[in-house]
Design an enzyme around this catalytic site. Sequence first.
Site, mmCIF file in Angstrom:
data_model
loop_
_atom_site.group_PDB
_atom_site.id
_atom_site.type_symbol
_atom_site.label_atom_id
_atom_site.label_comp_id
_atom_site.label_asym_id
_atom_site.label_seq_id
_atom_site.Cartn_x
_atom_site.Cartn_y
_atom_site.Cartn_z
ATOM 1 N N LYS A 1 27.815 36.147 33.800
ATOM 2 C CA LYS A 1 28.004 36.720 35.143
ATOM 3 C C LYS A 1 27.320 38.078 35.336
ATOM 4 O O LYS A 1 26.887 38.399 36.435
ATOM 5 C CB LYS A 1 29.497 36.865 35.450
ATOM 6 C CG LYS A 1 30.196 35.544 35.705
ATOM 7 C CD LYS A 1 31.641 35.779 36.110
ATOM 8 C CE LYS A 1 32.367 34.470 36.284
ATOM 9 N NZ LYS A 1 33.711 34.640 36.848
ATOM 10 N N ASP B 1 34.624 35.627 43.368
ATOM 11 C CA ASP B 1 35.882 35.715 42.606
ATOM 12 C C ASP B 1 36.887 36.639 43.294
ATOM 13 O O ASP B 1 38.056 36.298 43.452
ATOM 14 C CB ASP B 1 35.612 36.237 41.187
ATOM 15 C CG ASP B 1 34.934 35.201 40.317
ATOM 16 O OD1 ASP B 1 35.189 33.992 40.504
ATOM 17 O OD2 ASP B 1 34.151 35.598 39.432
#
Length: 278
Positions: A66, A102
């Site tokens: 990420k 997220d």
Amino acid sequence: MKSLYGVIGSPIAHSMSPLIHNDAFLQNGMDAHYHAFHVEPDQLETAVAGMRALGINGFNVTIPHKEAIIPLLDSVDDAALQIGAVNTVVNRDGELIGYNTDGRGFVEALKEVVKLKDKHVLIIGAGGAARAILFTLALEKGVQIDICNRTVSKAEDLIREFSLERITRSITVDQAAREIQRYDVVVQTTSVGMYPKINDIPLPLKSIKQHAVFTDIIYNPIETKLLQEAKAIGAITQNGIHMFAYQAALAFEIWTGKFPDTVRMKKLVEEHLGGKTC
Ligand code: ATR
């Protein structure tokens, strides 16, 4: 021509993303396919070049890529840059653009069970997940946030980095446990209680505030020890399936412009995990 999507990560074999995205494509009548690709860190650059060369329409990025993917993209959305992590990439006419769903996924899910305005929130943990959640939660009007983490300095660093001193403070886990009755919302972001150590709990629970909401980003087990104990003493609880579904739904929306049925997504994940939701 069929559109192609996917997720890159390691480990990736047990990812539930193909299940929910392929179903959402079907539900939306789209000729598209989503595939899980196992990519090790030393192959990340090559994998991204491959995505470009093949014209993959979009992909998710998960552990451990990420952060590392950011310099490999053509541009990155401001929130994702600040969070320092990308979990969703869209290919717009050959340009790879990174986003982070997220934090927003978490907050959208949480809003299903609590109005956040003027609420006092405790975040347990100061790792990557907490980072995305803190950044996004802090955008909500009137929230007051305390963060407790095993390593206190990491929580302090986060607060300083985001310049959130006005609405956020760092406390010890002991202090959070002693003062747990103060919190309207408790957000568990650590790996404590995750399978196989399902009997672990990040802090002891005695009494809690009336109508308190406890949310845990873990979905394996579906109900962590923390959620079980909180529920037993009257909390409203939300498991990690909700955040998982919302971050996926927001990614799907970035790719297709359509917001999928999150209830259906959650149901699929629950069925797959073979349990009941809380
Ligand atoms: P993620 O990206 O999933 O958030 P991470 O960045 O490695 O993962 O962060 C893990 C979080 O879980 C951290 O808050 C970590 O606490 P430390 O900062 O003190 O390491 C917390 N954590 C992991 N194992 C823990 C344990 N056994 N007890 C308490 N906290 C733990």
